[in-house]
Design a protein around this motif. Structure first.
Motif, PDB file in Angstrom:
ATOM      1  N   GLY A  27       0.768  -1.237   0.000  1.00 20.91           N
ATOM      2  CA  GLY A  27       0.000   0.000   0.000  1.00 20.91           C
ATOM      3  C   GLY A  27       0.801   1.290   0.000  1.00 20.91           C
ATOM      4  N   ALA A  28       2.095   1.229  -0.263  1.00 20.64           N
ATOM      5  CA  ALA A  28       2.911   2.438  -0.172  1.00 20.64           C
ATOM      6  C   ALA A  28       3.583   2.826  -1.482  1.00 20.64           C
ATOM      7  CB  ALA A  28       3.976   2.253   0.906  1.00 20.64           C
ATOM      8  N   ALA A  29       3.229   2.160  -2.595  1.00 26.10           N
ATOM      9  CA  ALA A  29       3.898   2.486  -3.857  1.00 26.10           C
ATOM     10  C   ALA A  29       2.941   2.494  -5.060  1.00 26.10           C
ATOM     11  CB  ALA A  29       5.046   1.508  -4.116  1.00 26.10           C
ATOM     12  N   PHE A  30       2.120   1.475  -5.221  1.00 26.53           N
ATOM     13  CA  PHE A  30       1.207   1.413  -6.366  1.00 26.53           C
ATOM     14  C   PHE A  30      -0.135   2.039  -5.991  1.00 26.53           C
ATOM     15  CE2 PHE A  30       2.985  -2.753  -8.443  1.00 26.53           C
ATOM     16  CZ  PHE A  30       4.136  -2.093  -8.794  1.00 26.53           C
ATOM     17  N   PRO A  31      -0.777   2.710  -6.941  1.00 23.81           N
ATOM     18  CA  PRO A  31      -2.089   3.285  -6.641  1.00 23.81           C
ATOM     19  C   PRO A  31      -3.220   2.237  -6.570  1.00 23.81           C
ATOM     20  CG  PRO A  31      -1.500   3.729  -8.914  1.00 23.81           C
ATOM     21  CD  PRO A  31      -0.299   3.076  -8.272  1.00 23.81           C
ATOM     22  N   GLN A  32      -3.000   1.061  -7.147  1.00 14.00           N
ATOM     23  CA  GLN A  32      -4.046   0.043  -7.157  1.00 14.00           C
ATOM     24  C   GLN A  32      -4.362  -0.433  -5.744  1.00 14.00           C
ATOM     25  OE1 GLN A  32      -1.282  -0.086  -9.046  1.00 14.00           O
ATOM     26  NE2 GLN A  32      -1.950  -0.194 -11.167  1.00 14.00           N
ATOM     27  N   LEU A 139       9.498  16.832 -11.539  1.00 14.16           N
ATOM     28  CA  LEU A 139       8.588  17.801 -12.135  1.00 14.16           C
ATOM     29  C   LEU A 139       7.948  18.723 -11.108  1.00 14.16           C
ATOM     30  CD1 LEU A 139       6.873  15.477 -14.732  1.00 14.16           C
ATOM     31  CD2 LEU A 139       8.298  17.462 -15.223  1.00 14.16           C
ATOM     32  N   GLY A 140       7.969  18.354  -9.864  1.00 16.66           N
ATOM     33  CA  GLY A 140       7.329  19.142  -8.813  1.00 16.66           C
ATOM     34  C   GLY A 140       6.858  18.209  -7.720  1.00 16.66           C
ATOM     35  N   VAL A 141       5.952  18.690  -6.900  1.00 14.17           N
ATOM     36  CA  VAL A 141       5.387  17.889  -5.821  1.00 14.17           C
ATOM     37  C   VAL A 141       3.886  18.089  -5.830  1.00 14.17           C
ATOM     38  CG1 VAL A 141       5.267  17.588  -3.308  1.00 14.17           C
ATOM     39  CG2 VAL A 141       7.469  18.079  -4.402  1.00 14.17           C
ATOM     40  N   ILE A 142       3.148  17.006  -5.717  1.00 17.06           N
ATOM     41  CA  ILE A 142       1.700  17.079  -5.577  1.00 17.06           C
ATOM     42  C   ILE A 142       1.385  16.767  -4.115  1.00 17.06           C
ATOM     43  CG2 ILE A 142      -0.534  16.166  -6.316  1.00 17.06           C
ATOM     44  CD1 ILE A 142       0.889  15.411  -8.990  1.00 17.06           C
ATOM     45  N   PRO A 143       1.029  17.804  -3.350  1.00 13.52           N
ATOM     46  CA  PRO A 143       0.793  17.609  -1.919  1.00 13.52           C
ATOM     47  C   PRO A 143      -0.366  16.643  -1.664  1.00 13.52           C
ATOM     48  CG  PRO A 143       0.935  19.949  -2.468  1.00 13.52           C
ATOM     49  CD  PRO A 143       0.855  19.186  -3.754  1.00 13.52           C
ATOM     50  N   GLY A 144      -0.114  15.672  -0.818  1.00 16.66           N
ATOM     51  CA  GLY A 144      -1.162  14.739  -0.423  1.00 16.66           C
ATOM     52  C   GLY A 144      -1.745  13.941  -1.560  1.00 16.66           C
ATOM     53  N   GLY A 145      -0.949  13.629  -2.565  1.00 20.40           N
ATOM     54  CA  GLY A 145      -1.459  12.945  -3.746  1.00 20.40           C
ATOM     55  C   GLY A 145      -1.617  11.442  -3.624  1.00 20.40           C
ATOM     56  N   PHE A 146      -1.176  10.849  -2.511  1.00 20.20           N
ATOM     57  CA  PHE A 146      -1.221   9.389  -2.378  1.00 20.20           C
ATOM     58  C   PHE A 146      -1.817   9.017  -1.031  1.00 20.20           C
ATOM     59  CE2 PHE A 146       0.319   5.107  -1.686  1.00 20.20           C
ATOM     60  CZ  PHE A 146       0.298   4.547  -2.955  1.00 20.20           C
ATOM     61  N   LEU A 147      -2.858   8.216  -1.058  1.00 17.00           N
ATOM     62  CA  LEU A 147      -3.521   7.745   0.154  1.00 17.00           C
ATOM     63  C   LEU A 147      -2.800   6.517   0.689  1.00 17.00           C
ATOM     64  CD1 LEU A 147      -5.862   7.781   2.194  1.00 17.00           C
ATOM     65  CD2 LEU A 147      -7.187   6.432   0.529  1.00 17.00           C
ATOM     66  N   MET A 148      -2.250   6.645   1.884  1.00 15.82           N
ATOM     67  CA  MET A 148      -1.528   5.544   2.525  1.00 15.82           C
ATOM     68  C   MET A 148      -2.514   4.594   3.217  1.00 15.82           C
ATOM     69  SD  MET A 148       1.580   6.229   1.704  1.00 15.82           S
ATOM     70  CE  MET A 148       2.646   5.252   2.754  1.00 15.82           C
ATOM     71  N   PRO A 149      -2.086   3.356   3.493  1.00 16.76           N
ATOM     72  CA  PRO A 149      -2.983   2.374   4.105  1.00 16.76           C
ATOM     73  C   PRO A 149      -3.595   2.811   5.436  1.00 16.76           C
ATOM     74  CG  PRO A 149      -0.996   1.299   3.329  1.00 16.76           C
ATOM     75  CD  PRO A 149      -0.782   2.775   3.175  1.00 16.76           C
ATOM     76  N   ASP A 150      -2.884   3.636   6.192  1.00 13.87           N
ATOM     77  CA  ASP A 150      -3.413   4.066   7.491  1.00 13.87           C
ATOM     78  C   ASP A 150      -4.349   5.263   7.390  1.00 13.87           C
ATOM     79  OD1 ASP A 150      -1.750   6.244   7.042  1.00 13.87           O
ATOM     80  OD2 ASP A 150      -0.473   5.882   8.787  1.00 13.87           O
ATOM     81  N   GLY A 151      -4.611   5.734   6.155  1.00 11.82           N
ATOM     82  CA  GLY A 151      -5.568   6.817   5.939  1.00 11.82           C
ATOM     83  C   GLY A 151      -4.963   8.198   5.800  1.00 11.82           C
ATOM     84  N   HIS A 152      -3.661   8.363   6.037  1.00  9.56           N
ATOM     85  CA  HIS A 152      -3.067   9.689   5.844  1.00  9.56           C
ATOM     86  C   HIS A 152      -2.571   9.816   4.402  1.00  9.56           C
ATOM     87  CE1 HIS A 152       1.016   7.974   6.289  1.00  9.56           C
ATOM     88  NE2 HIS A 152       1.457   9.122   5.808  1.00  9.56           N
ATOM     89  N   TYR A 153      -2.349  11.039   3.989  1.00 13.26           N
ATOM     90  CA  TYR A 153      -1.931  11.326   2.621  1.00 13.26           C
ATOM     91  C   TYR A 153      -0.463  11.729   2.587  1.00 13.26           C
ATOM     92  CZ  TYR A 153      -6.811  11.157   1.308  1.00 13.26           C
ATOM     93  OH  TYR A 153      -8.088  10.736   1.071  1.00 13.26           O
TER      94      TYR A 153
END
Length: 163
Positions: A27-32, A139-153
């Protein structure tokens, strides 16, 4: 361990899916969120422009893989995207680097001009270090662009490399 990278074949579906699913479950690398099944793994891997497998030359064990496909269509169809997975227990042996280098060459062979990563998670320090070392540009940073398994971004950091 001597690694050879070769093209995916139908008999590789179970081994490739097992490695892919390890990363999905992490849950920490792929969006699937959904794991591949026996029923859909082969069609998933064959639907890519190229699926490369890292195989231990001595044992024949599949220890990593990558998928390569268009990042977009039409006027942006010359940009490809990849995802990489290395089996638990063999990480840290530069298999990922071999997969990235192979995908860059394969992308160029297939006529792509740019390799773009859309969502490198900011906490994936080893990937970020590797991509910088190989000359990828952030290219830059997208803040909070990935939902981690524990619910934080977590932030995501897109990168590209001209092939």
């Amino acid at each position: 361990m001597q690694i050879e990278i070769r093209q995916y074949q139908i008999h590789d579906a179970a081994a490739a899916a097992a490695i892919w699913n390890e990363v999905v479950r992490g849950g920490a690398a792929f969006p699937q969120r959904e794991e591949l099944t026996e029923e859909n793994a082969d069609s998933f891997f064959r639907s890519q422009s190229f699926t490369g497998l890292a195989e231990d030359a001595e044992t024949g064990e599949i220890v990593g893989l990558y998928i390569l496909h268009p990042n977009n269509v039409g006027r942006c169809g010359h940009i490809c995207n990849t995802s990489y997975a290395v089996k638990d227990g063999v990480r840290g042996r530069h298999i990922g680097e071999q997969l990235v280098r192979h995908s860059m060459a394969q992308g160029k062979t297939l006529g792509y001009r740019i390799l773009q990563f859309n969502a490198v998670v900011a906490t994936n320090a080893s990937a970020l270090h590797l991509y910088r070392r190989l000359g990828f540009k952030q290219l830059g940073v997208i803040p909070g662009g990935f939902l981690m398994p524990d619910g934080h971004y977590e932030d995501i950091i897109p990168h590209y490399h001209e092939l």
